[in-house]
Design an enzyme around this catalytic site. Sequence first.
Site, PDB file in Angstrom:
ATOM      1  N   CYS A  30      25.269   0.798  52.436  1.00  0.00           N
ATOM      2  CA  CYS A  30      25.681   0.918  51.302  1.00  0.00           C
ATOM      3  C   CYS A  30      24.879   1.045  49.718  1.00  0.00           C
ATOM      4  CB  CYS A  30      27.138  -0.199  50.991  1.00  0.00           C
ATOM      5  SG  CYS A  30      27.944   0.559  49.635  1.00  0.00           S
ATOM      6  N   GLU A  55      27.744   7.332  52.979  1.00  0.00           N
ATOM      7  CA  GLU A  55      26.746   7.299  53.587  1.00  0.00           C
ATOM      8  C   GLU A  55      26.593   8.433  54.449  1.00  0.00           C
ATOM      9  OE1 GLU A  55      24.305   5.528  55.116  1.00  0.00           O
ATOM     10  OE2 GLU A  55      26.154   3.901  54.953  1.00  0.00           O
TER      11      GLU A  55
END
Length: 225
Positions: free
Chosen positions: A2, A107
């Site tokens: 992340c 992402e």
Amino acid sequence: MCGRYSLTSDLDRLLPRLGGRLPADLAAHHAARPEVRPGEPVLAQRQEHGVIGAALLLWGLLPEWAKDPLGAPRPINARAETVAEKASFRGAWRHRRCLLPADAFYEWSGPKGRRRPWRIHRRDQQLFWLAGVWDRWIGPDGSEVESCCVLTTAPNALMAPIHDRMPVILPDGLEEAWLAPSDGAGLRALEPLLRGWEPEAWQADPLGTDTRETGRAAAQLDLFG
């Protein structure tokens, strides 16, 4: 992993999640942040001296035992599978867990040079908690650096086609259990929360791939994982 997330909610939506409390200096400087990046101060909820409250922490963990704050690695993520074992994280995992409010995370998928960004969020557009750990480094002169990182775990069915990791997201209602310092049985009770979240209430939206900013962001993410 992340490496980017967003927090664009106004204080009216954010304060109930933070227990209705935000220090005056934080409230005065609150602003929507469509893209929160590593190395920046992030809003977090933590427990200290038995009191749950909000704080600003630098994203990129500096362990309390680091000798050189400038040269030490500053991980932005910790793997849930090994957080209890790695020297950089195990003390924070036992005693200094935290939660970062967010309304989406980002992402990238695909090969280098042609990476595609995705925005992952709840279908109902509600805020959620990114689970993390934090630490406090104190220098010889008494200066302090408070920092954090986000826990990651194996991907669920939504995330697997995009990336091989995803952030640990804490279900609502478990904040006190997550933030309370724990050892032994208390830590073992938290382990199921590290195994991922059900994807049905979530969606992943592809973003444009032809902007200069997206290219820079993808390149910067390569530095961290």
